[in-house]
Design a protein around this motif. Structure first.
Motif, PDB file in Angstrom:
ATOM      1  N   ASN A 166     -22.227 -15.848 -34.267  1.00  0.00           N
ATOM      2  CA  ASN A 166     -21.674 -16.485 -33.076  1.00  0.00           C
ATOM      3  C   ASN A 166     -20.146 -16.549 -33.053  1.00  0.00           C
ATOM      4  O   ASN A 166     -19.555 -17.015 -32.077  1.00  0.00           O
ATOM      5  CB  ASN A 166     -22.238 -17.903 -32.950  1.00  0.00           C
ATOM      6  N   ILE A 167     -19.509 -16.097 -34.126  1.00  0.00           N
ATOM      7  CA  ILE A 167     -18.042 -16.121 -34.159  1.00  0.00           C
ATOM      8  C   ILE A 167     -17.491 -15.130 -33.144  1.00  0.00           C
ATOM      9  O   ILE A 167     -17.947 -13.990 -33.051  1.00  0.00           O
ATOM     10  CB  ILE A 167     -17.528 -15.780 -35.573  1.00  0.00           C
ATOM     11  N   LYS A 168     -16.522 -15.582 -32.377  1.00  0.00           N
ATOM     12  CA  LYS A 168     -15.912 -14.732 -31.346  1.00  0.00           C
ATOM     13  C   LYS A 168     -14.435 -14.525 -31.670  1.00  0.00           C
ATOM     14  O   LYS A 168     -13.667 -15.482 -31.726  1.00  0.00           O
ATOM     15  CB  LYS A 168     -16.071 -15.380 -29.969  1.00  0.00           C
ATOM     16  N   PHE A 169     -14.068 -13.285 -31.898  1.00  0.00           N
ATOM     17  CA  PHE A 169     -12.691 -12.914 -32.185  1.00  0.00           C
ATOM     18  C   PHE A 169     -12.195 -11.987 -31.089  1.00  0.00           C
ATOM     19  O   PHE A 169     -12.895 -11.059 -30.680  1.00  0.00           O
ATOM     20  CB  PHE A 169     -12.599 -12.227 -33.547  1.00  0.00           C
ATOM     21  N   TYR A 170     -10.967 -12.236 -30.590  1.00  0.00           N
ATOM     22  CA  TYR A 170     -10.409 -11.465 -29.481  1.00  0.00           C
ATOM     23  C   TYR A 170      -9.175 -10.702 -29.977  1.00  0.00           C
ATOM     24  O   TYR A 170      -8.086 -11.275 -30.078  1.00  0.00           O
ATOM     25  CB  TYR A 170     -10.030 -12.395 -28.335  1.00  0.00           C
ATOM     26  N   PRO A 171      -9.325  -9.413 -30.297  1.00  0.00           N
ATOM     27  CA  PRO A 171      -8.206  -8.631 -30.853  1.00  0.00           C
ATOM     28  C   PRO A 171      -6.959  -8.623 -29.970  1.00  0.00           C
ATOM     29  O   PRO A 171      -5.845  -8.505 -30.477  1.00  0.00           O
ATOM     30  CB  PRO A 171      -8.800  -7.219 -30.983  1.00  0.00           C
ATOM     31  N   ASP A 172      -7.148  -8.746 -28.659  1.00  0.00           N
ATOM     32  CA  ASP A 172      -6.010  -8.675 -27.745  1.00  0.00           C
ATOM     33  C   ASP A 172      -5.392 -10.030 -27.425  1.00  0.00           C
ATOM     34  O   ASP A 172      -4.480 -10.121 -26.598  1.00  0.00           O
ATOM     35  CB  ASP A 172      -6.423  -7.991 -26.431  1.00  0.00           C
ATOM     36  N   ASN A 173      -5.910 -11.088 -28.068  1.00  0.00           N
ATOM     37  CA  ASN A 173      -5.382 -12.430 -27.805  1.00  0.00           C
ATOM     38  C   ASN A 173      -4.126 -12.642 -28.645  1.00  0.00           C
ATOM     39  O   ASN A 173      -4.184 -13.049 -29.793  1.00  0.00           O
ATOM     40  CB  ASN A 173      -6.434 -13.486 -28.140  1.00  0.00           C
ATOM     41  N   ARG A 174      -2.993 -12.351 -28.061  1.00  0.00           N
ATOM     42  CA  ARG A 174      -1.719 -12.467 -28.759  1.00  0.00           C
ATOM     43  C   ARG A 174      -0.647 -12.868 -27.763  1.00  0.00           C
ATOM     44  O   ARG A 174      -0.914 -12.994 -26.565  1.00  0.00           O
ATOM     45  CB  ARG A 174      -1.362 -11.135 -29.425  1.00  0.00           C
ATOM     46  N   LEU A 175       0.555 -13.081 -28.233  1.00  0.00           N
ATOM     47  CA  LEU A 175       1.643 -13.439 -27.330  1.00  0.00           C
ATOM     48  C   LEU A 175       1.879 -12.314 -26.324  1.00  0.00           C
ATOM     49  O   LEU A 175       1.901 -11.137 -26.685  1.00  0.00           O
ATOM     50  CB  LEU A 175       2.919 -13.707 -28.132  1.00  0.00           C
ATOM     51  N   LYS A 176       2.065 -12.698 -25.075  1.00  0.00           N
ATOM     52  CA  LYS A 176       2.259 -11.718 -24.016  1.00  0.00           C
ATOM     53  C   LYS A 176       3.716 -11.253 -23.978  1.00  0.00           C
ATOM     54  O   LYS A 176       4.609 -11.961 -24.448  1.00  0.00           O
ATOM     55  CB  LYS A 176       1.868 -12.341 -22.678  1.00  0.00           C
ATOM     56  N   PRO A 177       3.955 -10.072 -23.419  1.00  0.00           N
ATOM     57  CA  PRO A 177       5.329  -9.551 -23.351  1.00  0.00           C
ATOM     58  C   PRO A 177       6.305 -10.520 -22.695  1.00  0.00           C
ATOM     59  O   PRO A 177       7.465 -10.625 -23.110  1.00  0.00           O
ATOM     60  CB  PRO A 177       5.174  -8.271 -22.521  1.00  0.00           C
ATOM     61  N   GLU A 178       5.847 -11.258 -21.698  1.00  0.00           N
ATOM     62  CA  GLU A 178       6.732 -12.197 -21.005  1.00  0.00           C
ATOM     63  C   GLU A 178       7.004 -13.450 -21.841  1.00  0.00           C
ATOM     64  O   GLU A 178       7.820 -14.293 -21.454  1.00  0.00           O
ATOM     65  CB  GLU A 178       6.145 -12.593 -19.647  1.00  0.00           C
ATOM     66  N   GLN A 179       6.319 -13.560 -22.970  1.00  0.00           N
ATOM     67  CA  GLN A 179       6.532 -14.703 -23.852  1.00  0.00           C
ATOM     68  C   GLN A 179       7.424 -14.322 -25.039  1.00  0.00           C
ATOM     69  O   GLN A 179       7.259 -14.815 -26.142  1.00  0.00           O
ATOM     70  CB  GLN A 179       5.193 -15.242 -24.362  1.00  0.00           C
ATOM     71  N   GLU A 180       8.388 -13.468 -24.790  1.00  0.00           N
ATOM     72  CA  GLU A 180       9.254 -12.985 -25.868  1.00  0.00           C
ATOM     73  C   GLU A 180      10.100 -14.097 -26.486  1.00  0.00           C
ATOM     74  O   GLU A 180      10.678 -13.925 -27.555  1.00  0.00           O
ATOM     75  CB  GLU A 180      10.181 -11.884 -25.348  1.00  0.00           C
ATOM     76  N   GLN A 181      10.150 -15.251 -25.830  1.00  0.00           N
ATOM     77  CA  GLN A 181      10.853 -16.399 -26.385  1.00  0.00           C
ATOM     78  C   GLN A 181      10.146 -16.934 -27.630  1.00  0.00           C
ATOM     79  O   GLN A 181      10.751 -17.608 -28.463  1.00  0.00           O
ATOM     80  CB  GLN A 181      10.941 -17.502 -25.325  1.00  0.00           C
ATOM     81  N   TYR A 182       8.851 -16.581 -27.779  1.00  0.00           N
ATOM     82  CA  TYR A 182       8.042 -17.160 -28.849  1.00  0.00           C
ATOM     83  C   TYR A 182       7.605 -16.094 -29.859  1.00  0.00           C
ATOM     84  O   TYR A 182       7.502 -14.917 -29.546  1.00  0.00           O
ATOM     85  CB  TYR A 182       6.816 -17.847 -28.248  1.00  0.00           C
ATOM     86  N   GLU A 183       7.311 -16.568 -31.069  1.00  0.00           N
ATOM     87  CA  GLU A 183       6.874 -15.671 -32.133  1.00  0.00           C
ATOM     88  C   GLU A 183       5.791 -16.354 -32.962  1.00  0.00           C
ATOM     89  O   GLU A 183       5.892 -17.541 -33.287  1.00  0.00           O
ATOM     90  CB  GLU A 183       8.053 -15.311 -33.037  1.00  0.00           C
ATOM     91  N   LEU A 184       4.742 -15.588 -33.295  1.00  0.00           N
ATOM     92  CA  LEU A 184       3.702 -16.077 -34.190  1.00  0.00           C
ATOM     93  C   LEU A 184       4.128 -15.763 -35.622  1.00  0.00           C
ATOM     94  O   LEU A 184       4.305 -14.601 -35.983  1.00  0.00           O
ATOM     95  CB  LEU A 184       2.359 -15.413 -33.889  1.00  0.00           C
ATOM     96  N   ILE A 185       4.287 -16.800 -36.425  1.00  0.00           N
ATOM     97  CA  ILE A 185       4.725 -16.634 -37.815  1.00  0.00           C
ATOM     98  C   ILE A 185       3.582 -17.028 -38.746  1.00  0.00           C
ATOM     99  O   ILE A 185       2.975 -18.086 -38.580  1.00  0.00           O
ATOM    100  CB  ILE A 185       5.969 -17.490 -38.110  1.00  0.00           C
ATOM    101  N   THR A 186       3.296 -16.169 -39.724  1.00  0.00           N
ATOM    102  CA  THR A 186       2.195 -16.427 -40.647  1.00  0.00           C
ATOM    103  C   THR A 186       2.644 -16.387 -42.106  1.00  0.00           C
ATOM    104  O   THR A 186       1.810 -16.545 -42.998  1.00  0.00           O
ATOM    105  CB  THR A 186       1.066 -15.396 -40.435  1.00  0.00           C
ATOM    106  N   ASP A 187       3.921 -16.198 -42.346  1.00  0.00           N
ATOM    107  CA  ASP A 187       4.457 -16.180 -43.697  1.00  0.00           C
ATOM    108  C   ASP A 187       4.764 -17.609 -44.157  1.00  0.00           C
ATOM    109  O   ASP A 187       5.524 -18.331 -43.496  1.00  0.00           O
ATOM    110  CB  ASP A 187       5.729 -15.327 -43.743  1.00  0.00           C
ATOM    111  N   LYS A 188       4.205 -18.023 -45.284  1.00  0.00           N
ATOM    112  CA  LYS A 188       4.363 -19.411 -45.737  1.00  0.00           C
ATOM    113  C   LYS A 188       5.823 -19.791 -45.954  1.00  0.00           C
ATOM    114  O   LYS A 188       6.252 -20.890 -45.589  1.00  0.00           O
ATOM    115  CB  LYS A 188       3.576 -19.642 -47.025  1.00  0.00           C
TER     116      LYS A 188
END
Length: 221
Positions: free
Chosen positions: A45-67
């Motif tokens: 039942n796990i649902k993963f969306y490969p395309d769910n990421r920051l949109k081009p118009e959201q260039e002000q923001y960044e997803l950071i995953t480095d500790k």
């Protein structure tokens, strides 16, 4: 855990106190199968969306995953967490750093213009030869940056780290769980957010997970 799992014919989630000395008094463990705000999801039942990421118009923001990069924002991050998360009120800077360092996977949305965090979440995973058990924790989005899909991006990233990004994990039996917000504005929005990734309330899936908890520490862990 193996013994309890056989006894209850279910996956067993053991919640430990904040200060844990590696000694568990079995007589003090208590089953809690009716924690109404506990949610879980398994492989099918796990649902993963490969395309769910920051949109081009959201260039002000960044997803950071480095500790280490996230640790650099610890001071402003703990301020946001205390302000937005009702369970974060007792936190201090040391607690924030501990939570960052102790996570298996972690995600933060950064407002690059203001150099300020506006979203956060983390995941713990335990692995055996063919099983992955994950606990999602501390999902928070700054109130001034909500309704931008940041919560979905953080959850989706963490779910992906559990089941879809590693070919070696494809044959694993995966269970993810979390405690859904049960007060404040999150009590309305959080269930919708987590349901999108397949999570269900434990009471809606016949309480397939047995939760053992020490009452003395329950509200603190």
């Amino acid at each position: 855990m193996s013994t309890l799992g056989e006894l209850y014919k279910s996956l067993v989630c053991v919640r430990l106190p904040t200060m844990f000395d590696n000694q568990i008094d079995i007589d003090k463990l208590e089953t809690k199968n009716k924690i109404s705000w506990f949610m879980s999801v398994k492989n099918d039942n796990i649902k993963f969306y490969p395309d769910n990421r920051l949109k081009p118009e959201q260039e002000q923001y960044e997803l950071i995953t480095d500790k280490q990069l996230i640790l650099n924002h610890s001071e402003t991050l703990v301020t946001m967490m205390i302000r937005e998360g009702f369970w974060c009120k007792p936190w201090d800077l040391e607690e924030m750093k501990n939570r960052i360092n102790s996570a298996t996977h972690i995600a933060m949305i950064l407002d690059k213009i203001n150099n300020s965090p506006c979203g956060f979440g983390r995941l713990f995973t335990l692995k055996t030869n063919d099983t992955i058990f994950g606990y999602v924790s501390d999902i928070v989005v700054d109130s001034s940056h909500q309704s931008k899909g940041f919560g979905r991006i953080i959850i989706n990233y963490l779910v992906g780290m559990s089941v879809n990004n590693n070919e070696k994990q494809q044959n694993h039996d995966v269970t993810l769980c979390l405690q859904c917000a049960n007060e404040g504005t999150g009590a309305v929005s959080a269930p919708k957010l987590y349901s999108r990734s397949g999570f269900e309330y434990i009471g809606d899936i016949d309480n397939r997970i047995a939760i053992f908890v020490n009452n003395e520490y329950y509200s603190r862990t």
